[in-house]
Every structure is written in structure tokens, then in C-alpha cells.
Design an enzyme around this catalytic site. Structure first.
Site, PDB file in Angstrom:
ATOM      1  N   CYS A  56     -54.556  50.874  10.948  1.00  0.00           N
ATOM      2  CA  CYS A  56     -53.886  51.605  11.749  1.00  0.00           C
ATOM      3  C   CYS A  56     -53.902  51.504  13.460  1.00  0.00           C
ATOM      4  O   CYS A  56     -55.010  50.484  13.819  1.00  0.00           O
ATOM      5  CB  CYS A  56     -54.749  52.962  11.626  1.00  0.00           C
ATOM      6  SG  CYS A  56     -54.344  54.249  12.886  1.00  0.00           S
ATOM      7  N   CYS A  60     -59.149  54.987  17.965  1.00  0.00           N
ATOM      8  CA  CYS A  60     -60.301  55.977  17.742  1.00  0.00           C
ATOM      9  C   CYS A  60     -61.731  55.427  17.517  1.00  0.00           C
ATOM     10  O   CYS A  60     -61.770  54.621  16.565  1.00  0.00           O
ATOM     11  CB  CYS A  60     -59.816  57.088  16.669  1.00  0.00           C
ATOM     12  SG  CYS A  60     -58.203  57.581  16.719  1.00  0.00           S
ATOM     13  N   CYS A  63     -63.557  55.174  13.886  1.00  0.00           N
ATOM     14  CA  CYS A  63     -62.694  55.101  12.684  1.00  0.00           C
ATOM     15  C   CYS A  63     -62.753  53.725  12.083  1.00  0.00           C
ATOM     16  O   CYS A  63     -62.572  52.476  12.710  1.00  0.00           O
ATOM     17  CB  CYS A  63     -61.275  55.375  12.957  1.00  0.00           C
ATOM     18  SG  CYS A  63     -60.369  55.402  11.360  1.00  0.00           S
ATOM     19  N   CYS A 100     -56.455  66.410  -0.848  1.00  0.00           N
ATOM     20  CA  CYS A 100     -56.028  65.905   0.314  1.00  0.00           C
ATOM     21  C   CYS A 100     -55.592  64.417   0.237  1.00  0.00           C
ATOM     22  O   CYS A 100     -56.267  63.518   0.041  1.00  0.00           O
ATOM     23  CB  CYS A 100     -56.973  66.068   1.672  1.00  0.00           C
ATOM     24  SG  CYS A 100     -57.695  67.856   1.645  1.00  0.00           S
ATOM     25  N   CYS A 192     -54.908  72.840   9.124  1.00  0.00           N
ATOM     26  CA  CYS A 192     -56.149  72.273   9.009  1.00  0.00           C
ATOM     27  C   CYS A 192     -56.423  71.429  10.314  1.00  0.00           C
ATOM     28  O   CYS A 192     -56.006  70.441  10.406  1.00  0.00           O
ATOM     29  CB  CYS A 192     -56.245  71.607   7.708  1.00  0.00           C
ATOM     30  SG  CYS A 192     -58.087  70.719   7.504  1.00  0.00           S
ATOM     31  N   ARG A 264     -64.638  73.998   6.733  1.00  0.00           N
ATOM     32  CA  ARG A 264     -65.040  73.005   5.732  1.00  0.00           C
ATOM     33  C   ARG A 264     -66.047  71.920   6.342  1.00  0.00           C
ATOM     34  O   ARG A 264     -65.995  71.305   7.096  1.00  0.00           O
ATOM     35  CB  ARG A 264     -63.647  72.072   5.295  1.00  0.00           C
ATOM     36  CG  ARG A 264     -62.552  73.277   5.137  1.00  0.00           C
ATOM     37  CD  ARG A 264     -61.349  72.235   4.557  1.00  0.00           C
ATOM     38  NE  ARG A 264     -60.318  73.297   4.166  1.00  0.00           N
ATOM     39  CZ  ARG A 264     -60.179  73.895   3.157  1.00  0.00           C
ATOM     40  NH1 ARG A 264     -61.082  73.572   2.095  1.00  0.00           N
ATOM     41  NH2 ARG A 264     -59.300  74.692   2.782  1.00  0.00           N
TER      42      ARG A 264
END
Length: 337
Positions: A56, A60, A63, A100, A192, A264
Site C-alpha cells: 500500500c 499509516c 500498518c 469482510c 462500518c 465490534r
């Protein structure tokens, strides 16, 4: 202040007062609200599939999948549709009701890979499962195409407060995230959106993030509370663990101010004991992620397995929740038998 009423005009001071309620009283209030809107005996068990891992371009700080950091995660191509369907089928057989699909993309692009994802959504939805995707930023047209494919939910977390956000991510803005949520809201796909605890944020940052979520109208149907997994090679690898009572306090506050939403207990749950998880459920968490390979999104994020989770739920007298219908849930109290 009326506890348990759905509203979209929360003030930060009100949320702060709830957040700072003495802990056992806070848990009691949250548990009471939870029973007004949800069956307290049911926990939704979800499976997260990394359909496109690593590489990616975003930065972040937490991550493992960012191409900017040297972690154990190696970039991989998009999984074959048949592989994803097979994983979903095995998950369904264990009682999972929501699958997901996560892709390490900055944004969705209108190309053959997106077409494959749309086919994945169609095929897994046809199995009677709720399907959620987290694919990065999304245009209104792309959101509509996902809706047409049968997508039940789209995940796009705020991560933290607007004020703290720029210290964690610089490659997309807070408003970029809110815009993607708004694009999803133009469809019948549910939202979400939640955050991550342990990013170096203050209690005020957590309250500010909850304030943003609770003033979205409607509220996100799902609010994931993630706990940082410190990944070697990322800028946050040396962050201290978040104390369990801060996690419980966050879950309870989210439950009270967004009473109809699913809260969650997501990434980071593997380090919590059964007793600690039981407090989270008492405080209003009604969903977990489980796995058959002890991994969540990547090899660096551990996840409890199906068997241990089934044993825990049985011990606590809880049961797995079946999939919801395709229609968006109506925000009215549920009847609990």
C-alpha cells in the site's frame, strides 16, 4: 441527559461526562442500553480475508501493509475469486455470518481488479453471508456498483480524532475519509467506521472521534474498536499496550451514544483474556473477528481461532448471531426474549 435515546446532536462535553463515569456504573449503564437494542445473548462472529495484501502506498504509522516500512508482510497479488469463495464457505460452516474483504489499496480504481472484487461480493453474498469490504477511498459511482453486487457493508475507519490524525497519516485527509463514508451513504450499503486505540492519542482524542461518529446521521451501523497491534518496522512499534479498562470504557461509551450500532471488538483482541473479553461484551461489544489460521488481516496481526472462540462463547452462555437480511437495519429497540 436521556441514556439510550438515539440522537445526532451530541456535545463533546456530554460524551466526556459519559466516558468519565465511574467504571462499574458506566458498564451497568452500557449493558442496560445494550439490552434495549440488541439480543445480549448473541455475538456476531466475522471472518476477515485479506484479498490483496501489502504494497500500500499510504503512510499509516500503524500498518504492516504500507510499502514505506520494512515489515514481515510481502506484497501479494489479488487473490483468485475461487480462493476467496472457498475461504468464505469454510468460515460459514463454522458459524461465521459476516465475511469482510480487505485490500491494501489507497483507493478503488475502475479496472479489472475491481471487477473481480464485484464478482467476489456477488458470489459470497449468494451464500447467505453478510459481505463487508474495506478497499480504501471510494467514489459514489463505485459505491453504487458495490451495492448492485450485493454488498452489505463498507468499512472505512476514522482511526482517531481530527486533531491527532495528521500525526498518524499524511497521505489522505480526515475529510477524505468522511467523503468516502458519505459516498457509501448514497447507497443502501451500511457503514462500518470506528477507530484504533493505542496510537498515542489522549482521552480527549478518543472522545472527539466518538463525537464525530455519533453526530453522523444515521450512525454507522457498525463501530469497530480496534486495539493497536505493535508491528515491528512501523513507526508505532514501541507504543505501550492500552490498558483493558480504557478499552472497556471506550466500548461502553460507544454503546451508550450509538445504541443501535453493532460495536465490534476487532483487531488486537488476541491479547485479551477471556475475563477481559467478557467485560467488553458486558459493556456492549457484540461482534468479534475469528479465524481458522490465527491471523487477522496480515501475518503480523494475531486473531483467536474458531475453536477457542466457540469454547469462550459457550462458557459465557453466548451464541453466534445469524446473518442479517439485505435491508438496512431500522434503529428501533429489539425485543429480547
Amino acid at each position: 441527559m436521556s441514556v439510550g435515546r438515539i440522537r445526532y446532536d451530541w456535545q463533546e462535553a456530554e460524551i466526556e461526562a459519559i466516558y468519565n463515569t465511574p467504571l462499574l456504573e458506566l458498564i451497568y449503564q452500557a449493558a442496560s442500553v445494550h439490552r434495549q437494542y440488541h439480543n445480549p445473548k448473541q455475538i456476531q462472529v466475522c471472518k476477515l480475508i485479506s484479498i490483496k495484501t501489502g504494497g500500500c502506498p499510504e503512510d499509516c504509522n500503524y500498518c504492516a501493509q504500507s510499502s514505506r516500512y520494512k515489515t514481515e508482510v510481502k506484497a501479494q497479488a489479488l487473490l483468485e475469486k475461487e480462493t476467496v469463495v472457498s475461504i468464505a464457505q469454510k468460515a460459514k460452516e463454522t458459524g461465521v455470518s459476516r465475511v469482510c474483504m480487505g485490500a491494501a489499496w489507497r483507493e478503488v480504481k475502475d479496472n479489472s481488479q475491481f471487477e473481480t472484487v464485484l464478482e467476489m461480493v456477488q458470489d459470497v453474498t449468494s451464500m447467505g453471508l453478510e459481505v463487508c469490504c474495506t478497499l480504501g477511498m471510494l467514489t459514489a459511482d463505485q459505491a453504487k456498483r458495490l451495492e448492485d453486487a450485493g454488498l452489505y457493508a463498507y468499512n472505512h475507519n476514522l482511526d482517531t480524532s481530527r486533531e491527532h490524525y495528521s500525526t498518524i497519516i499524511t497521505t489522505r485527509t480526515y475529510d477524505d475519509r468522511l467523503n468516502t463514508i458519505e459516498n457509501v451513504r448514497q447507497t443502501n450499503v451500511t457503514v462500518c467506521s470506528g477507530g484504533i486505540l493505542g496510537l498515542g492519542e489522549t482521552a480527549s482524542d478518543r472522545i472527539a472521534m466518538l463525537h464525530t461518529l455519533a453526530n453522523l446521521s444515521p450512525h454507522p451501523e457498525s463501530v469497530p474498536i480496534n486495539i493497536l497491534s505493535q508491528v515491528p518496522g512501523t513507526p508505532l512499534e514501541n507504543q505501550p499496550d492500552v490498558p483493558i479498562w480504557e478499552i472497556v470504557r471506550m466500548i461502553a461509551t460507544a454503546r451508550i451514544i450509538m445504541p443501535a450500532s453493532d460495536v465490534r471488538l476487532s483487531a488486537g483482541r488476541a491479547r485479551l483474556s477471556e475475563v477481559e473479553q467478557a467485560f467488553c461484551f458486558m459493556a456492549g461489544a457484540n461482534s468479534i473477528f475469528s479465524s481458522d489460521d490465527n491471523k487477522m488481516l496480515t501475518v503480523t496481526t494475531p486473531c483467536p481461532d474458531y475453536d477457542s472462540d466457540r469454547e469462550m462463547l459457550n462458557l459465557l452462555g453466548l451464541e453466534m448471531r445469524p446473518p442479517a437480511t439485505r435491508e438496512v437495519k431500522v434503529s428501533t429497540p429489539a425485543t429480547v426474549g
